[in-house]
Write an enzyme that holds these catalytic residues in place. Structure first.
Site, PDB file in Angstrom:
ATOM      1  N   HIS A 249       0.687  -1.180  -0.046  1.00 37.13           N
ATOM      2  CA  HIS A 249       0.053  -0.094   0.078  1.00 37.13           C
ATOM      3  C   HIS A 249       0.666   1.173   0.013  1.00 37.13           C
ATOM      4  O   HIS A 249       1.650   1.517   0.826  1.00 37.13           O
ATOM      5  CB  HIS A 249      -0.912   0.026   1.132  1.00 37.13           C
ATOM      6  CG  HIS A 249      -2.280  -0.890   1.106  1.00 37.13           C
ATOM      7  ND1 HIS A 249      -3.397  -0.598   1.000  1.00 37.13           N
ATOM      8  CD2 HIS A 249      -2.089  -2.361   1.076  1.00 37.13           C
ATOM      9  CE1 HIS A 249      -4.157  -1.657   1.095  1.00 37.13           C
ATOM     10  NE2 HIS A 249      -3.309  -2.732   0.992  1.00 37.13           N
TER      11      HIS A 249
ATOM     12  N   TYR B 147      -9.333   5.060   7.419  1.00 32.89           N
ATOM     13  CA  TYR B 147      -9.314   5.534   8.917  1.00 32.89           C
ATOM     14  C   TYR B 147     -10.548   6.385   9.156  1.00 32.89           C
ATOM     15  O   TYR B 147     -10.092   7.711   8.576  1.00 32.89           O
ATOM     16  CB  TYR B 147      -8.080   5.809   9.252  1.00 32.89           C
ATOM     17  CG  TYR B 147      -6.971   4.857   9.700  1.00 32.89           C
ATOM     18  CD1 TYR B 147      -7.047   4.021  10.781  1.00 32.89           C
ATOM     19  CD2 TYR B 147      -6.080   4.342   8.444  1.00 32.89           C
ATOM     20  CE1 TYR B 147      -5.689   2.965  10.739  1.00 32.89           C
ATOM     21  CE2 TYR B 147      -5.230   3.424   8.760  1.00 32.89           C
ATOM     22  CZ  TYR B 147      -5.051   2.827   9.809  1.00 32.89           C
ATOM     23  OH  TYR B 147      -3.951   1.868  10.100  1.00 32.89           O
TER      24      TYR B 147
ATOM     25  N   LYS C 240       0.967  -1.114  14.854  1.00 32.13           N
ATOM     26  CA  LYS C 240       2.361  -0.940  15.085  1.00 32.13           C
ATOM     27  C   LYS C 240       2.737  -2.353  15.946  1.00 32.13           C
ATOM     28  O   LYS C 240       4.040  -2.621  16.186  1.00 32.13           O
ATOM     29  CB  LYS C 240       2.840  -0.085  16.090  1.00 32.13           C
ATOM     30  CG  LYS C 240       2.988   1.384  15.371  1.00 32.13           C
ATOM     31  CD  LYS C 240       3.992   1.426  14.313  1.00 32.13           C
ATOM     32  CE  LYS C 240       4.139   2.599  13.422  1.00 32.13           C
ATOM     33  NZ  LYS C 240       4.142   1.971  12.134  1.00 32.13           N
TER      34      LYS C 240
ATOM     35  N   TYR D  19       4.205   5.903  10.127  1.00 33.86           N
ATOM     36  CA  TYR D  19       3.427   4.844   9.626  1.00 33.86           C
ATOM     37  C   TYR D  19       4.058   3.556   8.783  1.00 33.86           C
ATOM     38  O   TYR D  19       4.025   2.544   8.994  1.00 33.86           O
ATOM     39  CB  TYR D  19       2.146   5.177   8.846  1.00 33.86           C
ATOM     40  CG  TYR D  19       0.990   4.346   8.644  1.00 33.86           C
ATOM     41  CD1 TYR D  19       0.019   4.197   9.516  1.00 33.86           C
ATOM     42  CD2 TYR D  19       0.972   3.577   7.630  1.00 33.86           C
ATOM     43  CE1 TYR D  19      -1.048   3.317   9.231  1.00 33.86           C
ATOM     44  CE2 TYR D  19      -0.297   2.654   7.333  1.00 33.86           C
ATOM     45  CZ  TYR D  19      -1.373   2.704   8.318  1.00 33.86           C
ATOM     46  OH  TYR D  19      -2.133   1.761   8.233  1.00 33.86           O
TER      47      TYR D  19
ATOM     48  N   PRO E 189      -4.661  -0.924  18.452  1.00 33.93           N
ATOM     49  CA  PRO E 189      -4.174  -1.381  16.945  1.00 33.93           C
ATOM     50  C   PRO E 189      -4.201  -0.278  15.949  1.00 33.93           C
ATOM     51  O   PRO E 189      -3.891  -0.351  14.894  1.00 33.93           O
ATOM     52  CB  PRO E 189      -5.277  -2.607  16.726  1.00 33.93           C
ATOM     53  CG  PRO E 189      -6.331  -1.899  17.562  1.00 33.93           C
ATOM     54  CD  PRO E 189      -5.679  -1.340  18.644  1.00 33.93           C
TER      55      PRO E 189
END
Ligand code: PHB
Length: 397
Positions: A78, A208, A304, A392, A300
Site C-alpha cells: 500500500h 481510517y 504497530k 506509519y 491497533p
C-alpha cells in the site's frame, strides 16, 4: 513415571509469535542455536487470524532473510492510506512523503506460517502445545526453562540466555518480581468490534474514519474477504451486535464522503477487543530478556504491534550475538534503553492516532475542537502528513 529430559541450547525462547520466531531466525543467521517453546498447538498459532501491516523495513528484512517469496506474491503493498472525518476524505501518500517507502498488508498468521516452515526446514527446534512453562535461575549464568510436553513428559532447557517472547499473558514478564517492574499503562474507554466478511473490495486502500458516532476502519484480507472495525464499548457483548446492526453502523460511519458506497456481504467472524497502551520498561532481569507484547502493548490504530516486536528482537539478536561470540555484554546492557526509544515513539504514535480518530464521551467541548483541528491540520498540511507517514511506514533504526 515419565523420564525428565534435559536439553542444552544457547538461547531458550518462550513464545512462537513474531518476536520469538524472528529472533530464532536472526540468531540462526548468526550461527547461534535456539529452541522455542510454545503453549499453543502449531494449528492454533497458524490458524489465529490476525492483522498484519508490515513496515517497510520489516518486508526488506523478510526478503533479506529469504522469507519474502510468498509475501511478495500474496501480500499487498500500500503506497497510501485514506483518512476521513465528517464529509472530508483525503489521501495520505505514504511513498511520496517518505521517499518511496510503503507498508505491506500481509496478515500476521501468514508471516508465522512462513517463519515456522522455514525454521523447521533449517532444523530448528520448536516445541508446540507445551504446558507449565516456567523460567528458573534467571539471575545465574545458567538460566533454565522448564515445561511439559503435550504427553505430560517434563523437559528442561538449560540455556546461556532466555527470552520471554510470550505475549502479554505469558510467564516471561511475571518472572520479574512485580515490585521491581517499572510499568506504564493506559486503558481507553473504547474497544474495537472487528468483523471478517465475504465481500468485494470497496476501496483501493485502508480508510481510517472518525465519525461523530465513533471510529471506523476499512481494511482487507483478500480480494474476496474484507476486515472492518467499528469503535464500541469495550464491555459490550457481541450478542448485542447482530450483523444488520454492524453493517448499518459501518455504512453510516464510512459513507460520509460523496456518493461512495461500502460493499457489504456475509459476516463469518466477529469479536470485540479492548484497546490499551502498556509498557514494562524492565525488559531485562539477569539473563532473562523480554520482547514484543510481553513488554508492551499498543492499541491497533497505528498497526504497530508486530513491527515493534520485530524491532525488539533485531536489537536483541545483535546483542546476544556479541555476548555469545565475543563475551561482549554491552549490547545486552543497553538493550532495554535502545528498544525503549523506539517503543515509546510507537506508543506515542498509536496513542495519537487513537485519540485523534476515536470519540470519547468524557471529552470536553474544548478537547473535541482540538481533535477536529488536529484532523483539519493533517488534511491540509504536507508537513503534518509527512510526520504521520514517517511513523506509519516505520521509523529508521
Ligand atoms: C487490519 O488489517 O486488521 C488492520 C490494519 C490497520 C490497522 C489495524 C488493523 O491500523
Amino acid at each position: 513415571m515419565s523420564q525428565r529430559n534435559f536439553t542444552r541450547t544457547q538461547v531458550g525462547i518462550v513464545g512462537c509469535g513474531p518476536a520469538g520466531l524472528f529472533l530464532a531466525h536472526l540468531l540462526h543467521r548468526a550461527g547461534i542455536e535456539s529452541v522455542i517453546v510454545e503453549s499453543r498447538t502449531r494449528e492454533a498459532v497458524e490458524g489465529t487470524i490476525r492483522a498484519g501491516l508490515l513496515e517497510h523495513w520489516v518486508t526488506e528484512l523478510m526478503r533479506d532473510m529469504g522469507l519474502g517469496d510468498r509475501m511478495a506474491r500474496e501480500g499487498h503493498a500500500h503506497d497510501g492510506i485514506t483518512l476521513q472525518y465528517g464529509a472530508t476524505r483525503f489521501h495520505l501518500p505514504l511513498d511520496e512523503l517518505t521517499g518511496g517507502k510503503r507498508v505491506t498488508l500481509y496478515p500476521q498468521h501468514e508471516v508465522l506460517i512462513d517463519l515456522i516452515a522455514a525454521r523447521l526446514a533449517d532444523g530448528g527446534r520448536i516445541h508446540f502445545g507445551v504446558s507449565d512453562t516456567a523460567f528458573h535461575d534467571i539471575e545465574t549464568d545458567r538460566p533454565r526453562i522448564a515445561f511439559r510436553h503435550p504427553d505430560g513428559t517434563p523437559d528442561e532447557l538449560s540455556c546461556d540466555y532466555v527470552v520471554g517472547a510470550d505475549g502479554f499473558h505469558g510467564p516471561g514478564r511475571r518472572a520479574i518480581p512485580a515490585a521491581e517492574r517499572r510499568e506504564y499503562d493506559r486503558t481507553y474507554p473504547f474497544g474495537w468490534l472487528g468483523i471478517l466478511a465475504h465481500a468485494p473490495l470497496s476501496w483501493h486502500e485502508l480508510i481510517y474514519a472518525r465519525h461523530e458516532e465513533g471510529f471506523a476502519l476499512l481494511t482487507t484480507r483478500t480480494p474476496e474477504i474484507q476486515r472492518l472495525y467499528i469503535q464500541c464499548d469495550p464491555r459490550d457483548d457481541i450478542a448485542n451486535w447482530p450483523d444488520e446492526r454492524i453493517w448499518a453502523a459501518l455504512h453510516r460511519r464510512l459513507e460520509t464522503a460523496g456518493d461512495w458506497k461500502l460493499a457489504d456481504g456475509r459476516i463469518f467472524q466477529k469479536g470485540i477487543i479492548p484497546l490499551r497502551s502498556f509498557v514494562c520498561e524492565t525488559m531485562r532481569r539477569g539473563r532473562l530478556f523480554l520482547a514484543g507484547d510481553a513488554a508492551h502493548i499498543v492499541p491497533p490504530t497505528g498497526a504497530k504491534g508486530l513491527n515493534l516486536a520485530v524491532a525488539d528482537v533485531l536489537v536483541l539478536s545483535r546483542a546476544l550475538e556479541a555476548a555469545l561470540r565475543r563475551g561482549d555484554e554491552s549490547g545486552l546492557d543497553a538493550y532495554p534503553a535502545t528498544a525503549l526509544r523506539r517503543i515509546w515513539k510507537a506508543e506515542r504514535f498509536s496513542w495519537m492516532m487513537t485519540t485523534m480518530l476515536h470519540v470519547d464521551a468524557a471529552e470536553t467541548p474544548f478537547e473535541h475542537r482540538i481533535r477536529m483541528a488536529d484532523l483539519d491540520f493533517l488534511a491540509g498540511s504536507r508537513n503534518a502528513q509527512a510526520a504521520v507517514a514517517e511513523n506509519y511506514v516505520g521509523l529508521p533504526f
